[in-house]
Design a protein around this motif. Sequence first.
Motif, PDB file in Angstrom:
ATOM      1  N   VAL A 169       0.859  -1.188   0.000  1.00 13.23           N
ATOM      2  CA  VAL A 169       0.000   0.000   0.000  1.00 13.23           C
ATOM      3  C   VAL A 169       0.893   1.234   0.000  1.00 13.23           C
ATOM      4  O   VAL A 169       1.856   1.316   0.765  1.00 13.23           O
ATOM      5  N   TYR A 170       0.565   2.183  -0.874  1.00 16.95           N
ATOM      6  CA  TYR A 170       1.332   3.429  -0.955  1.00 16.95           C
ATOM      7  C   TYR A 170       0.434   4.501  -1.557  1.00 16.95           C
ATOM      8  O   TYR A 170      -0.640   4.212  -2.103  1.00 16.95           O
ATOM      9  N   ASN A 171       0.866   5.753  -1.453  1.00 18.11           N
ATOM     10  CA  ASN A 171       0.136   6.869  -2.054  1.00 18.11           C
ATOM     11  C   ASN A 171       0.900   7.356  -3.275  1.00 18.11           C
ATOM     12  O   ASN A 171       2.130   7.405  -3.265  1.00 18.11           O
ATOM     13  N   THR A 172       0.179   7.715  -4.322  1.00 18.28           N
ATOM     14  CA  THR A 172       0.837   8.126  -5.561  1.00 18.28           C
ATOM     15  C   THR A 172       1.684   9.374  -5.380  1.00 18.28           C
ATOM     16  O   THR A 172       2.630   9.595  -6.138  1.00 18.28           O
ATOM     17  N   SER A 173       1.379  10.189  -4.367  1.00 21.55           N
ATOM     18  CA  SER A 173       2.191  11.387  -4.120  1.00 21.55           C
ATOM     19  C   SER A 173       3.479  11.062  -3.376  1.00 21.55           C
ATOM     20  O   SER A 173       4.395  11.877  -3.331  1.00 21.55           O
ATOM     21  N   LYS A 174       3.542   9.854  -2.781  1.00 16.77           N
ATOM     22  CA  LYS A 174       4.743   9.428  -2.045  1.00 16.77           C
ATOM     23  C   LYS A 174       5.073   7.981  -2.421  1.00 16.77           C
ATOM     24  O   LYS A 174       5.017   7.070  -1.592  1.00 16.77           O
ATOM     25  N   PRO A 175       5.445   7.735  -3.684  1.00 16.19           N
ATOM     26  CA  PRO A 175       5.647   6.353  -4.134  1.00 16.19           C
ATOM     27  C   PRO A 175       6.794   5.645  -3.425  1.00 16.19           C
ATOM     28  O   PRO A 175       6.856   4.416  -3.438  1.00 16.19           O
ATOM     29  N   GLY A 176       7.690   6.407  -2.807  1.00 15.48           N
ATOM     30  CA  GLY A 176       8.806   5.777  -2.102  1.00 15.48           C
ATOM     31  C   GLY A 176       8.441   5.268  -0.722  1.00 15.48           C
ATOM     32  O   GLY A 176       9.197   4.495  -0.121  1.00 15.48           O
ATOM     33  N   GLU A 177       7.293   5.685  -0.202  1.00 12.43           N
ATOM     34  CA  GLU A 177       6.852   5.264   1.125  1.00 12.43           C
ATOM     35  C   GLU A 177       5.850   4.119   0.968  1.00 12.43           C
ATOM     36  O   GLU A 177       4.656   4.337   0.800  1.00 12.43           O
ATOM     37  N   VAL A 178       6.369   2.910   1.011  1.00 15.19           N
ATOM     38  CA  VAL A 178       5.560   1.721   0.734  1.00 15.19           C
ATOM     39  C   VAL A 178       5.378   0.921   2.015  1.00 15.19           C
ATOM     40  O   VAL A 178       6.341   0.651   2.739  1.00 15.19           O
ATOM     41  N   LYS A 179       4.135   0.545   2.284  1.00 18.95           N
ATOM     42  CA  LYS A 179       3.833  -0.288   3.455  1.00 18.95           C
ATOM     43  C   LYS A 179       3.525  -1.700   2.969  1.00 18.95           C
ATOM     44  O   LYS A 179       2.622  -1.894   2.149  1.00 18.95           O
ATOM     45  N   GLU A 180       4.296  -2.685   3.438  1.00 10.58           N
ATOM     46  CA  GLU A 180       4.007  -4.069   3.083  1.00 10.58           C
ATOM     47  C   GLU A 180       2.951  -4.610   4.049  1.00 10.58           C
ATOM     48  O   GLU A 180       3.131  -4.572   5.267  1.00 10.58           O
ATOM     49  N   MET A 181       1.872  -5.120   3.490  1.00  8.39           N
ATOM     50  CA  MET A 181       0.729  -5.561   4.278  1.00  8.39           C
ATOM     51  C   MET A 181       0.772  -7.062   4.507  1.00  8.39           C
ATOM     52  O   MET A 181       1.352  -7.813   3.720  1.00  8.39           O
ATOM     53  N   PRO A 182       0.164  -7.522   5.591  1.00  3.00           N
ATOM     54  CA  PRO A 182       0.003  -8.978   5.762  1.00  3.00           C
ATOM     55  C   PRO A 182      -0.949  -9.524   4.718  1.00  3.00           C
ATOM     56  O   PRO A 182      -1.621  -8.771   3.996  1.00  3.00           O
ATOM     57  N   SER A 183      -1.034 -10.838   4.646  1.00  6.38           N
ATOM     58  CA  SER A 183      -1.854 -11.449   3.599  1.00  6.38           C
ATOM     59  C   SER A 183      -3.343 -11.181   3.793  1.00  6.38           C
ATOM     60  O   SER A 183      -4.112 -11.254   2.834  1.00  6.38           O
ATOM     61  N   LYS A 184      -3.753 -10.880   4.993  1.00  3.31           N
ATOM     62  CA  LYS A 184      -5.158 -10.568   5.228  1.00  3.31           C
ATOM     63  C   LYS A 184      -5.263  -9.474   6.277  1.00  3.31           C
ATOM     64  O   LYS A 184      -4.521  -9.463   7.264  1.00  3.31           O
ATOM     65  N   PHE A 185      -6.158  -8.542   6.054  1.00  2.00           N
ATOM     66  CA  PHE A 185      -6.351  -7.442   6.993  1.00  2.00           C
ATOM     67  C   PHE A 185      -7.765  -6.904   6.839  1.00  2.00           C
ATOM     68  O   PHE A 185      -8.399  -7.062   5.792  1.00  2.00           O
ATOM     69  N   SER A 186      -8.267  -6.263   7.894  1.00  2.00           N
ATOM     70  CA  SER A 186      -9.665  -5.832   7.941  1.00  2.00           C
ATOM     71  C   SER A 186      -9.777  -4.336   8.159  1.00  2.00           C
ATOM     72  O   SER A 186      -9.094  -3.771   9.026  1.00  2.00           O
ATOM     73  N   GLY A 187     -10.634  -3.677   7.370  1.00  2.00           N
ATOM     74  CA  GLY A 187     -10.993  -2.284   7.596  1.00  2.00           C
ATOM     75  C   GLY A 187      -9.813  -1.338   7.628  1.00  2.00           C
ATOM     76  O   GLY A 187      -9.793  -0.392   8.423  1.00  2.00           O
ATOM     77  N   PHE A 188      -8.850  -1.533   6.757  1.00  2.00           N
ATOM     78  CA  PHE A 188      -7.660  -0.672   6.722  1.00  2.00           C
ATOM     79  C   PHE A 188      -8.045   0.668   6.098  1.00  2.00           C
ATOM     80  O   PHE A 188      -8.513   0.735   4.964  1.00  2.00           O
ATOM     81  N   ALA A 189      -7.850   1.763   6.851  1.00  2.00           N
ATOM     82  CA  ALA A 189      -8.243   3.090   6.386  1.00  2.00           C
ATOM     83  C   ALA A 189      -7.262   3.606   5.337  1.00  2.00           C
ATOM     84  O   ALA A 189      -6.037   3.539   5.529  1.00  2.00           O
ATOM     85  N   VAL A 190      -7.784   4.121   4.238  1.00  2.00           N
ATOM     86  CA  VAL A 190      -6.954   4.672   3.163  1.00  2.00           C
ATOM     87  C   VAL A 190      -7.438   6.078   2.820  1.00  2.00           C
ATOM     88  O   VAL A 190      -8.590   6.437   3.087  1.00  2.00           O
ATOM     89  N   GLU A 191      -6.522   6.848   2.221  1.00  2.00           N
ATOM     90  CA  GLU A 191      -6.828   8.210   1.801  1.00  2.00           C
ATOM     91  C   GLU A 191      -6.944   8.262   0.279  1.00  2.00           C
ATOM     92  O   GLU A 191      -6.598   7.315  -0.422  1.00  2.00           O
ATOM     93  N   ALA A 192      -7.411   9.391  -0.223  1.00  2.00           N
ATOM     94  CA  ALA A 192      -7.506   9.573  -1.671  1.00  2.00           C
ATOM     95  C   ALA A 192      -6.137   9.370  -2.309  1.00  2.00           C
ATOM     96  O   ALA A 192      -5.121   9.845  -1.804  1.00  2.00           O
ATOM     97  N   ASN A 193      -6.116   8.620  -3.415  1.00  2.00           N
ATOM     98  CA  ASN A 193      -4.914   8.281  -4.187  1.00  2.00           C
ATOM     99  C   ASN A 193      -4.012   7.272  -3.499  1.00  2.00           C
ATOM    100  O   ASN A 193      -2.864   7.090  -3.915  1.00  2.00           O
ATOM    101  N   ASP A 194      -4.516   6.611  -2.460  1.00  2.00           N
ATOM    102  CA  ASP A 194      -3.807   5.441  -1.937  1.00  2.00           C
ATOM    103  C   ASP A 194      -4.008   4.281  -2.903  1.00  2.00           C
ATOM    104  O   ASP A 194      -5.079   4.130  -3.517  1.00  2.00           O
ATOM    105  N   VAL A 195      -2.986   3.452  -3.013  1.00  2.00           N
ATOM    106  CA  VAL A 195      -2.987   2.328  -3.951  1.00  2.00           C
ATOM    107  C   VAL A 195      -2.731   1.037  -3.183  1.00  2.00           C
ATOM    108  O   VAL A 195      -1.840   0.987  -2.323  1.00  2.00           O
ATOM    109  N   MET A 196      -3.519   0.001  -3.484  1.00  2.00           N
ATOM    110  CA  MET A 196      -3.185  -1.343  -3.021  1.00  2.00           C
ATOM    111  C   MET A 196      -2.700  -2.143  -4.226  1.00  2.00           C
ATOM    112  O   MET A 196      -3.437  -2.315  -5.205  1.00  2.00           O
ATOM    113  N   ALA A 197      -1.454  -2.602  -4.144  1.00  2.00           N
ATOM    114  CA  ALA A 197      -0.876  -3.413  -5.213  1.00  2.00           C
ATOM    115  C   ALA A 197      -0.732  -4.841  -4.713  1.00  2.00           C
ATOM    116  O   ALA A 197       0.014  -5.097  -3.765  1.00  2.00           O
ATOM    117  N   TYR A 198      -1.440  -5.749  -5.367  1.00  2.00           N
ATOM    118  CA  TYR A 198      -1.409  -7.158  -4.976  1.00  2.00           C
ATOM    119  C   TYR A 198      -0.600  -7.962  -5.987  1.00  2.00           C
ATOM    120  O   TYR A 198      -0.792  -7.834  -7.203  1.00  2.00           O
TER     121      TYR A 198
END
Length: 598
Positions: free
Chosen positions: A507-536
């Motif tokens: 998960v990362y935001n297009t305005s900060k592509p260098g700040e990437v959060k690696e997510m666990p394989s499953k997660f619930s109700g993760f809050a995101v902001e406009a232009n956040d991206v989930m890459a699977y």
Amino acid sequence: MTTATLKKSAVEPRTEVDPITLQVIRGAFETIAEEMGHVLYRMSFSSIIRESQDLGAGLFDLDFNTLCESESTPMHIGSIPGYLRGIAETIDDGEWYEGDVVVHNHPYHGSSHTPDLAIVVPVFFKGRLVGYAANTAHHVDIGAATPGLIIDVPDVFAEGMLFAGTKLYRKGEPNRAMWNFIRRNSRAAGQLVADIEAQVASARLGAKRFVELIEKYGEATVFAAGNQLMDYSERLMRQRIAEIPDGDYVAEGWLDDDGRNRDQRLKVKVTVKVRGDGVEVDLTGSADQTPTAYNVPFEGSTKVAAYCAFRKLLLDAVTSDVRAPSNEGSFRPVKITAPLGSIFNPKAPASAEARFTQCNRMIDLILKALAPVLPDRVIAGSSASISFAAYSGVRPSGDYWVFLEVNEGAYGGRPHSDGPDSIDNLMANTRNNPLEDLAMHIPMICDRYELRDDEPPGAGEHRGGIGVVKAQRVLTPGFITHESERHTDAPWGAFGGREGTVGKCLVYNTSKPGEVKEMPSKFSGFAVEANDVMAYYSPNGGGYGSPLRRPARKVLEDVLDGFYSAEHAREAYGVVVDLKAETVDAAATEALRARMRA
């Protein structure tokens, strides 16, 4: 108004149907089921049904046997007999009337999981109940703690609305209080109600066609044909099982976690017990049930996954010399055992909504267990991990938007060919959602959708399939819930093939592509902001057979296609590629492979 308690029809079919009539009725059954499925997905409003076709439809006799099924997701149609048994325990009034329509989704009364609502219409002929027309479909939101999909909840009551034998129509009259209850308890009420109405139309059409078939050929003939077709499917399955040497075949694997306790992997153990023309899938030794929704309803999902595994393995339409009718008969030789209180047979009221990856891993391990005795039928390890994502947010109007998406995985290498790339998982055949449909209806944009290129597939004479990478960007603040697997346990290689590659989610935001959060394989109700991206990134499949037996020409083609590097070709396959000339150095390759074999 005609009524019927839950008892057998007065007609006990004993007629032996001639081969021509039998095939005509078989074709009619299959056509009815397909027509039911088409009506359902063409009338639905949510993309998970309309585009992905996450549904099943068919006809059933009074003993809840599947007479026919649509060519839809196997988990759906195979589970409906469990729903029918659960309805028999819970139905309003304790009986059926002509004009009734029942909705059911209770996981401790036979359903596959709560978002899969079944709609059942009784079939009456000459005033007697003779069967059922039914379908199931996955709905975008039934009012659970998180929109669309749920993982980290304490019990089944947090999964949303629970229906057990509930009549939406009684004697043809709508239960308006129940319809209003449904409208007022879903974030996507418009889609939910419209999709249920599509299910009702589909089931009613099935009941109508069933009666027309009985009127044309007679009740005794139709049901005798159904019994003969089920017996035929059973004989075919038993013949295939009898070809497997008797024995106990064991395989084990690990699930990443339960969606809450990140440091606790969950064991899956499969023992396939072959005895004569019958087989038992014993899941004893698998993990205890979890405190989250990461459990599997036994009747509606665990059993169905085992049935699916053997139908795929032994009665595949492409590899079999005869085509087996899709009905209850193929289930009969397969027994399933799972200790009560285990992940595959939880005790009520444990939550059991997020159950699909466990089913895929069970099938994957059945194949692994049987690989030594069925080398020409099994495939190497697959992704065997559905990526099921729920995106949601609130529009300026105050209305929710909810989008459900199933992402593709990859199969392992096969006895005679490479594993398919970017394909649905082992017991599903849902379609991908068109990106144009996404942009038209939901405030999201797909930034990337292609074959995975960061890691190679499992090397082998027949390489593993390549998974997908999909990057979805939300345009408004919202939430994401994601169910996937295999971030720690790579798909296995077979007969000298190398293992594949684990999946990942970023998960990362297009305005900060260098700040990437690696997510666990499953997660619930993760809050995101406009232009956040989930890459699977889905797992790549394992290889089948020694990589040193792969033709050098195919290795060159893979390198030129960008599936892996020239360095990987040399290290894994012993093939020396000249990238400038786009050729194989035959002499260097022969020498290198000789050294690697030694």
